[in-house]
Design an enzyme around this catalytic site. Structure first.
Site, short mmCIF file in Angstrom:
data_model
loop_
_atom_site.label_atom_id
_atom_site.label_comp_id
_atom_site.label_asym_id
_atom_site.label_seq_id
_atom_site.Cartn_x
_atom_site.Cartn_y
_atom_site.Cartn_z
N GLY A 34 19.83 -45.99 -12.35
CA GLY A 34 20.64 -45.10 -13.21
C GLY A 34 19.74 -44.01 -13.90
O GLY A 34 18.89 -43.67 -13.54
N ILE A 35 20.29 -43.88 -15.09
CA ILE A 35 19.67 -43.12 -16.10
C ILE A 35 18.02 -43.41 -16.48
O ILE A 35 17.00 -42.60 -16.39
CB ILE A 35 20.53 -43.11 -17.44
CG1 ILE A 35 21.70 -42.41 -17.40
CG2 ILE A 35 19.52 -42.14 -18.53
CD1 ILE A 35 22.62 -42.60 -18.33
N ASP A 38 13.82 -59.43 -20.26
CA ASP A 38 15.11 -59.00 -20.73
C ASP A 38 15.26 -58.90 -22.04
O ASP A 38 14.70 -59.43 -23.06
CB ASP A 38 15.76 -60.73 -20.84
CG ASP A 38 17.27 -60.94 -21.68
OD1 ASP A 38 17.73 -59.63 -21.92
OD2 ASP A 38 17.61 -61.82 -21.33
N ASN A 51 16.45 -47.80 -23.21
CA ASN A 51 17.57 -47.47 -22.63
C ASN A 51 18.64 -48.48 -22.07
O ASN A 51 19.63 -48.26 -21.67
CB ASN A 51 16.80 -46.42 -21.35
CG ASN A 51 17.92 -46.09 -20.25
OD1 ASN A 51 18.67 -45.32 -20.32
ND2 ASN A 51 17.99 -46.90 -19.17
N SER A 92 25.13 -42.97 -26.80
CA SER A 92 26.33 -42.39 -25.94
C SER A 92 27.32 -41.65 -26.56
O SER A 92 27.63 -41.61 -27.83
CB SER A 92 26.95 -43.80 -25.34
OG SER A 92 28.23 -43.28 -24.66
N TYR A 101 31.53 -51.70 -26.55
CA TYR A 101 30.66 -50.92 -26.09
C TYR A 101 30.46 -49.80 -27.20
O TYR A 101 29.27 -49.58 -27.49
CB TYR A 101 30.93 -50.34 -24.88
CG TYR A 101 29.98 -49.36 -24.28
CD1 TYR A 101 28.60 -49.42 -23.62
CD2 TYR A 101 30.30 -47.97 -24.25
CE1 TYR A 101 27.94 -49.15 -23.21
CE2 TYR A 101 29.17 -46.98 -23.81
CZ TYR A 101 28.01 -47.45 -23.26
OH TYR A 101 27.36 -46.48 -22.76
N PRO A 150 24.26 -39.43 -23.88
CA PRO A 150 24.76 -38.90 -22.54
C PRO A 150 26.44 -38.84 -22.40
O PRO A 150 27.11 -39.73 -23.36
CB PRO A 150 24.51 -39.89 -21.36
CG PRO A 150 23.08 -40.92 -22.12
CD PRO A 150 23.60 -40.93 -23.72
N LYS A 194 26.76 -40.27 -13.36
CA LYS A 194 27.26 -40.91 -12.18
C LYS A 194 26.06 -42.06 -11.94
O LYS A 194 25.00 -41.81 -11.57
CB LYS A 194 26.98 -40.00 -11.18
CG LYS A 194 28.28 -39.17 -10.72
CD LYS A 194 28.25 -38.43 -9.55
CE LYS A 194 27.84 -36.77 -9.56
NZ LYS A 194 27.41 -35.82 -8.58
N THR A 195 26.38 -43.34 -12.48
CA THR A 195 25.61 -44.36 -12.31
C THR A 195 26.63 -45.49 -11.81
O THR A 195 27.66 -45.49 -12.19
CB THR A 195 24.86 -44.67 -13.67
OG1 THR A 195 25.78 -45.19 -14.54
CG2 THR A 195 23.93 -43.53 -14.14
N1 LIG Z 1 26.34 -43.92 -17.13
C1 LIG Z 1 26.81 -43.27 -18.27
O1 LIG Z 1 27.77 -42.37 -18.02
C2 LIG Z 1 26.56 -43.68 -19.70
C3 LIG Z 1 25.46 -44.39 -19.93
N2 LIG Z 1 24.80 -44.46 -21.26
C4 LIG Z 1 23.78 -45.36 -21.69
O2 LIG Z 1 22.71 -45.03 -20.84
C5 LIG Z 1 21.91 -46.39 -20.60
C6 LIG Z 1 21.74 -46.47 -18.87
O3 LIG Z 1 22.90 -46.68 -18.48
P1 LIG Z 1 23.31 -46.51 -16.95
O4 LIG Z 1 21.90 -45.97 -16.18
O5 LIG Z 1 24.29 -45.72 -16.76
O6 LIG Z 1 23.37 -48.14 -16.57
P2 LIG Z 1 23.19 -48.75 -15.06
O7 LIG Z 1 24.09 -50.11 -15.56
O8 LIG Z 1 23.25 -48.09 -14.19
O9 LIG Z 1 21.67 -49.55 -15.37
C7 LIG Z 1 21.34 -50.16 -16.58
C8 LIG Z 1 19.86 -50.89 -16.31
O10 LIG Z 1 19.71 -51.65 -17.34
C9 LIG Z 1 19.24 -52.93 -16.73
N3 LIG Z 1 19.39 -54.22 -17.80
C10 LIG Z 1 20.69 -54.51 -18.18
N4 LIG Z 1 20.46 -55.43 -19.11
C11 LIG Z 1 19.32 -55.92 -19.45
C12 LIG Z 1 18.57 -56.51 -20.02
N5 LIG Z 1 19.33 -57.50 -20.75
N6 LIG Z 1 17.08 -56.50 -20.23
C13 LIG Z 1 16.58 -55.39 -19.36
N7 LIG Z 1 17.08 -54.75 -18.71
C14 LIG Z 1 18.56 -54.76 -18.46
C15 LIG Z 1 19.90 -53.10 -15.70
O11 LIG Z 1 19.32 -54.06 -14.81
C16 LIG Z 1 19.91 -51.91 -15.01
O12 LIG Z 1 18.63 -51.31 -14.18
C17 LIG Z 1 22.83 -47.34 -21.26
O13 LIG Z 1 22.35 -47.62 -22.56
C18 LIG Z 1 24.02 -46.95 -21.34
O14 LIG Z 1 24.96 -47.49 -22.19
C19 LIG Z 1 25.40 -43.77 -22.29
C20 LIG Z 1 26.52 -42.61 -21.82
C21 LIG Z 1 26.95 -42.88 -20.86
C1 LIG Z 2 29.51 -45.42 -20.51
C2 LIG Z 2 29.72 -44.48 -21.43
O1 LIG Z 2 28.57 -44.42 -22.34
C3 LIG Z 2 30.57 -43.47 -21.74
C4 LIG Z 2 31.71 -43.58 -21.06
O2 LIG Z 2 30.49 -42.46 -22.49
#
Ligand SMILES: NC(=O)C1=CN([C@@H]2O[C@H](COP(=O)(O)OP(=O)(O)OC[C@H]3O[C@@H](n4cnc5c(N)ncnc54)[C@H](O)[C@@H]3O)[C@@H](O)[C@H]2O)C=CC1
Ligand SMILES: CC(=O)C(C)=O
Length: 257
Positions: A14-15, A60, A87, A140, A153, A183, A187-188
């Site tokens: 993802g991000i 973790d 992140n 977020s 969240y 963000p 798309k993740t």
């Molecule tokens: N996808 C979205 O639309 C949005 C995401 N975000 C934030 O961006 C960041 C990344 O989000 P995404 O890439 O969408 O998420 P994702 O779920 O696709 O990836 C998250 C990653 O964090 C790792 N992770 C989870 N718990 C962990 C832990 N305890 N210790 C170490 N690693 C851990 C997972 O293994 C995964 O690789 C998050 O903080 C999320 O809240 C913020 C706004 C929007």
């Molecule tokens: C996953 C997230 O941060 C959203 C919907 O803003």
């Protein structure tokens, strides 16, 4: 060895994956840090195959001692420590009556404590090395305004903006900056799961679930992880040296402030 080192949590997908790859392109040696060390290893491998420098570290983020040790490991193996990107996070969909004390503790520990331990460990390392480091935390758009079904969240993301402002105040005299990125709808795997759950809770499909979040995006498309990585690259680089305590919203124009 690269001159600067970045430590990216949640870097396996993802991000975080996009941030790791972008910072490597910008000349950072990158510690790709994740619970899922196999996937983190694949990201590190892709970076090195592309001519960059990267290692994978299993962590973790909710484990404070392990966080500190991971920062030491990255600094030792990569030869410096300049930027931390906190992140990693969980994105549970939680209609109000579904939030239990156990889920509250789990999500708070990973999203909020996991960011705070990162701020602590990075600050210790910056001081040890005499660095004017940069702390960059994942907030977020849901940490700026309330979103449907995301009470737990959203609470963690509002908290992350708050702790980022306090870190900015406390560390400014040492030349250490702290900022957040917010963000929009990216798309993740996390966002696809939220869209699925929100659709399911309403008796509708995933597309309907996604549309409840995406309908107000002025630029008319969902975000790619690379859109967010570009903003993080700015916060990690020298052009943002006079910016601290801010949350940069990268949402394609969902909200205007
Ligand atoms: N996808 C979205 O639309 C949005 C995401 N975000 C934030 O961006 C960041 C990344 O989000 P995404 O890439 O969408 O998420 P994702 O779920 O696709 O990836 C998250 C990653 O964090 C790792 N992770 C989870 N718990 C962990 C832990 N305890 N210790 C170490 N690693 C851990 C997972 O293994 C995964 O690789 C998050 O903080 C999320 O809240 C913020 C706004 C929007
Ligand atoms: C996953 C997230 O941060 C959203 C919907 O803003």
């Amino acid at each position: 060895m690269a001159e600067k080192v970045a430590f990216v949590t949640g870097g396996a997908q993802g991000i975080g994956e996009a941030i790791s790859k972008r910072l490597a392109k910008d000349g950072f040696a990158v510690a790709v840090v994740d619970l899922n060390v196999d996937k983190a290893g694949e990201v590190a491998q892709a970076i090195t195959s592309d001519g960059g420098e990267a290692i994978a570290i299993k962590l973790d983020v909710s484990d404070r001692d392990a966080f500190s040790a991971a920062v030491d490991e990255a600094a030792e193996k990569l030869g410096s420590f300049d930027v931390i990107v906190n992140n990693a996070g969980l994105g549970p969909t939680t209609p109000i009556d579904t939030i239990t004390p156990e889920l509250f503790d789990k999500v708070m520990h990973i999203n909020v404590a996991g960011t705070m331990w990162g701020v602590q460990a990075a600050t210790r390392k910056f001081r040890e090395l005499g660095k004017k480091g940069k702390i960059i935390n994942a907030a977020s758009q849901a940490g700026v305004v309330g979103n449907p079904n995301l009470m737990l969240y959203s609470s963690t993301k509002f908290a992350i903006r708050g702790l980022t402002q306090v870190a900015a105040r406390d560390l400014a005299a040492e030349g250490i900056t702290a900022n957040a990125y917010a963000p929009g709808i990216v798309k993740t795997p996390m966002m696809l799961d939220i869209a699925h759950q929100v659709g399911k809770n309403a008796g509708k499909d995933d597309e309907w679930g996604m549309s409840t979040f995406s309908k107000d995006i002025a630029l008319g498309r969902l975000s790619e992880p690379e859109d967010v990585a570009a903003a993080v690259a700015f916060l990690a680089g020298p052009d943002s040296n006079y910016i601290t305590g801010q949350t940069i919203i990268v949402d394609g124009g969902m909200q205007f402030h």
